[in-house]
Design a protein around this motif. Structure first.
Motif, PDB file in Angstrom:
ATOM      1  N   UNK A   1      34.372  33.865  39.348  1.00 25.65           N
ATOM      2  CA  UNK A   1      35.681  34.422  39.009  1.00 25.65           C
ATOM      3  C   UNK A   1      35.681  34.824  37.548  1.00 25.65           C
ATOM      4  N   UNK A   2      36.655  35.633  37.161  1.00 25.13           N
ATOM      5  CA  UNK A   2      36.738  36.087  35.778  1.00 25.13           C
ATOM      6  C   UNK A   2      38.180  36.153  35.284  1.00 25.13           C
ATOM      7  N   UNK A   3      39.114  35.611  36.070  1.00 30.10           N
ATOM      8  CA  UNK A   3      40.523  35.779  35.768  1.00 30.10           C
ATOM      9  C   UNK A   3      41.135  34.615  35.019  1.00 30.10           C
ATOM     10  N   UNK A   4      42.369  34.817  34.560  1.00 25.85           N
ATOM     11  CA  UNK A   4      43.131  33.767  33.908  1.00 25.85           C
ATOM     12  C   UNK A   4      43.842  32.924  34.964  1.00 25.85           C
ATOM     13  N   UNK A   5      44.664  31.978  34.509  1.00 20.99           N
ATOM     14  CA  UNK A   5      45.213  30.970  35.414  1.00 20.99           C
ATOM     15  C   UNK A   5      46.044  31.557  36.541  1.00 20.99           C
ATOM     16  N   UNK A   6      46.842  32.600  36.254  1.00 20.41           N
ATOM     17  CA  UNK A   6      47.862  33.039  37.200  1.00 20.41           C
ATOM     18  C   UNK A   6      47.669  34.475  37.683  1.00 20.41           C
ATOM     19  N   UNK A   7      46.435  34.954  37.605  1.00 17.23           N
ATOM     20  CA  UNK A   7      46.108  36.296  38.086  1.00 17.23           C
ATOM     21  C   UNK A   7      45.896  36.234  39.595  1.00 17.23           C
ATOM     22  N   UNK A   8      46.801  36.832  40.346  1.00 19.20           N
ATOM     23  CA  UNK A   8      46.714  36.751  41.809  1.00 19.20           C
ATOM     24  C   UNK A   8      45.616  37.626  42.386  1.00 19.20           C
ATOM     25  N   UNK A   9      45.067  38.534  41.589  1.00 26.42           N
ATOM     26  CA  UNK A   9      44.043  39.454  42.083  1.00 26.42           C
ATOM     27  C   UNK A   9      42.616  39.010  41.739  1.00 26.42           C
ATOM     28  N   UNK A  10      42.454  38.163  40.734  1.00 26.96           N
ATOM     29  CA  UNK A  10      41.130  37.811  40.229  1.00 26.96           C
ATOM     30  C   UNK A  10      40.996  36.299  40.155  1.00 26.96           C
ATOM     31  N   UNK A  11      40.033  35.698  40.863  1.00 29.48           N
ATOM     32  CA  UNK A  11      39.868  34.241  40.824  1.00 29.48           C
ATOM     33  C   UNK A  11      39.664  33.723  39.405  1.00 29.48           C
ATOM     34  N   UNK A  12      40.062  32.461  39.202  1.00 30.14           N
ATOM     35  CA  UNK A  12      39.898  31.810  37.897  1.00 30.14           C
ATOM     36  C   UNK A  12      38.463  31.941  37.400  1.00 30.14           C
TER      37      UNK A  12
ATOM     38  N   UNK B   1      23.887  25.360  38.232  1.00 29.72           N
ATOM     39  CA  UNK B   1      24.949  24.708  37.480  1.00 29.72           C
ATOM     40  C   UNK B   1      26.200  25.566  37.579  1.00 29.72           C
ATOM     41  N   UNK B   2      27.322  24.949  37.941  1.00 24.69           N
ATOM     42  CA  UNK B   2      28.610  25.633  38.016  1.00 24.69           C
ATOM     43  C   UNK B   2      29.411  25.290  36.778  1.00 24.69           C
ATOM     44  N   UNK B   3      29.916  26.306  36.102  1.00 29.62           N
ATOM     45  CA  UNK B   3      30.726  26.124  34.907  1.00 29.62           C
ATOM     46  C   UNK B   3      32.184  26.391  35.260  1.00 29.62           C
ATOM     47  N   UNK B   4      32.985  25.347  35.287  1.00 31.19           N
ATOM     48  CA  UNK B   4      34.410  25.356  35.619  1.00 31.19           C
ATOM     49  C   UNK B   4      34.654  25.670  37.095  1.00 31.19           C
ATOM     50  N   UNK B   5      35.758  25.098  37.608  1.00 34.61           N
ATOM     51  CA  UNK B   5      36.096  25.286  39.025  1.00 34.61           C
ATOM     52  C   UNK B   5      37.601  25.110  39.180  1.00 34.61           C
ATOM     53  N   UNK B   6      38.347  26.180  38.953  1.00 36.04           N
ATOM     54  CA  UNK B   6      39.797  26.129  38.970  1.00 36.04           C
ATOM     55  C   UNK B   6      40.419  26.304  40.336  1.00 36.04           C
ATOM     56  N   UNK B   7      41.775  26.440  40.351  1.00 37.13           N
ATOM     57  CA  UNK B   7      42.552  26.565  41.578  1.00 37.13           C
ATOM     58  C   UNK B   7      41.898  27.496  42.605  1.00 37.13           C
ATOM     59  N   UNK B   8      41.581  28.715  42.146  1.00 33.96           N
ATOM     60  CA  UNK B   8      41.128  29.763  43.065  1.00 33.96           C
ATOM     61  C   UNK B   8      39.618  29.971  43.049  1.00 33.96           C
ATOM     62  N   UNK B   9      38.911  29.207  42.212  1.00 33.85           N
ATOM     63  CA  UNK B   9      37.467  29.407  42.087  1.00 33.85           C
ATOM     64  C   UNK B   9      36.676  28.741  43.202  1.00 33.85           C
ATOM     65  N   UNK B  10      37.223  27.675  43.785  1.00 31.90           N
ATOM     66  CA  UNK B  10      36.453  26.938  44.799  1.00 31.90           C
ATOM     67  C   UNK B  10      36.157  27.812  46.011  1.00 31.90           C
ATOM     68  N   UNK B  11      37.186  28.480  46.543  1.00 34.90           N
ATOM     69  CA  UNK B  11      36.957  29.369  47.685  1.00 34.90           C
ATOM     70  C   UNK B  11      36.052  30.524  47.288  1.00 34.90           C
ATOM     71  N   UNK B  12      36.220  31.018  46.060  1.00 34.87           N
ATOM     72  CA  UNK B  12      35.382  32.129  45.591  1.00 34.87           C
ATOM     73  C   UNK B  12      33.922  31.710  45.479  1.00 34.87           C
TER      74      UNK B  12
ATOM     75  N   UNK C   1      40.952  37.459  30.906  1.00 32.05           N
ATOM     76  CA  UNK C   1      41.818  38.509  30.343  1.00 32.05           C
ATOM     77  C   UNK C   1      43.209  38.377  30.962  1.00 32.05           C
ATOM     78  N   UNK C   2      44.240  38.449  30.134  1.00 35.01           N
ATOM     79  CA  UNK C   2      45.610  38.353  30.638  1.00 35.01           C
ATOM     80  C   UNK C   2      45.822  39.380  31.743  1.00 35.01           C
ATOM     81  N   UNK C   3      46.489  38.972  32.802  1.00 34.04           N
ATOM     82  CA  UNK C   3      46.680  39.880  33.941  1.00 34.04           C
ATOM     83  C   UNK C   3      47.413  41.148  33.544  1.00 34.04           C
ATOM     84  N   UNK C   4      48.309  41.058  32.558  1.00 34.61           N
ATOM     85  CA  UNK C   4      49.016  42.259  32.119  1.00 34.61           C
ATOM     86  C   UNK C   4      48.093  43.217  31.383  1.00 34.61           C
ATOM     87  N   UNK C   5      46.984  42.693  30.832  1.00 34.12           N
ATOM     88  CA  UNK C   5      45.984  43.543  30.175  1.00 34.12           C
ATOM     89  C   UNK C   5      44.968  44.032  31.194  1.00 34.12           C
ATOM     90  N   UNK C   6      44.411  43.107  31.996  1.00 34.81           N
ATOM     91  CA  UNK C   6      43.378  43.490  32.970  1.00 34.81           C
ATOM     92  C   UNK C   6      43.879  44.547  33.938  1.00 34.81           C
TER      93      UNK C   6
END
Length: 281
Positions: free
Chosen positions: A27-38, A53-64, A246-251
């Motif tokens: 994933x490459x997204x921020x916390x609340x980007x509904x289009x891009x996994x964390x 090695x996995x670096x970070x695993x947030x809300x939406x990253x596990x399924x990704x 990247x902030x969803x409003x920017x991405x």
């Protein structure tokens, strides 16, 4: 080379020889980007078979992870998981991931590296998500506390850590294998210590929440900027730079401006990775 990638494997060879390191952007997204996994990275040696090695695993990253990781890694292929800090978009996918690894037949020991509270927080989060699941995992889990003062070697992976400028203590990581170097910020603008990790990195992956550096000149928000990431890549001698978190409003809302900025940089290769992008260093 395009700045946004939908292909499966983009070969980015350095001038140095030796073995290769592969980096998959889960994933490459921020916390609340509904289009891009964390934002989450999977690093592998030359082979896709194991020792990843996995670096970070947030809300939406596990399924990704199961969407983008090679199938051979879906059970015993992960050697370790590193958590830069304990914000939900960087660790709350772990109850999901651990449960699924167990269902997929994992039996191999798994190391989880992270801040001091990781040993308590992960079992507690798993208990909330799936009561009793952590105790019933069919594989052993070890916890390794990390700090800026201690480097860690696991198999042939070498970890170095340093704090970034973030609201919650966050340790950026320099991950080396053979002669390849990946530097990943987690969250936060670069501080003097975390900036030093990026020296001569083959790939610098940096929190670039804002577009312009002057939106947060002192790092008070706890996030970096695309302009600041480019400045760090130049100063550190990094060969390539990936803008993430990247902030969803920017991405999504200022995409053309972001692309123009990236394309204007001639001395560093600037990438805006999409989930599933694979870089070979």
């Amino acid at each position: 080379m395009p700045l946004e990638h939908d292909v499966n494997d983009v070969m980015l060879r350095t001038t140095r020889g030796g073995m290769h390191m592969r980096v998959i952007f889960i994933g490459a997204g921020e916390a609340f980007d509904e289009h891009t996994p964390n934002t989450s990275l999977l690093t592998l040696p030359d082979s896709y078979d194991a020792d990843a090695v996995l670096l970070d695993c947030g809300f939406t990253a596990a399924a990704a992870f199961f969407r983008h990781a090679p199938p051979k890694l879906h059970a015993d292929g992960l050697a370790a998981i590193y958590l830069t800090h304990l914000h939900g978009d960087h660790f709350l996918g772990l109850p999901w991931l651990l449960h699924r690894l167990g269902e997929d037949g994992r039996t191999k020991h798994l190391d989880i590296l992270g801040p001091a509270d990781t040993r308590e927080v992960i079992p507690a989060a798993s208990e909330i998500a799936y009561p009793g699941s952590f105790a019933r995992l069919p594989f052993p889990v070890g916890f390794v506390e990390v700090s800026p003062s201690h480097d860690i070697t696991l198999d042939r992976w070498r970890f170095r850590f340093a704090p970034s400028l973030h609201g919650q203590p966050n340790l950026a990581v320099r991950l080396e294998r053979d002669d390849k170097i990946l530097c990943y910020s987690g969250d936060g603008a670069p501080g003097p210590q975390s900036a030093s990790l990026a020296h001569n990195a083959d790939l610098l992956v940096q929190d670039s929440y804002f577009l312009e550096k002057d939106k947060d000149p002192d790092g008070a928000s706890g996030h970096g900027s695309a302009e600041g990431s480019i400045e760090l890549a130049r100063k550190s001698g990094s060969r390539r730079l990936a803008l993430v978190h990247i902030a969803r409003c920017v991405r999504h809302g200022r995409r053309e401006e972001l692309m123009r900025l990236a394309e204007s940089v001639k001395d560093v290769q600037v990438l805006i990775p999409q989930p599933g992008c694979v870089l070979t260093l």
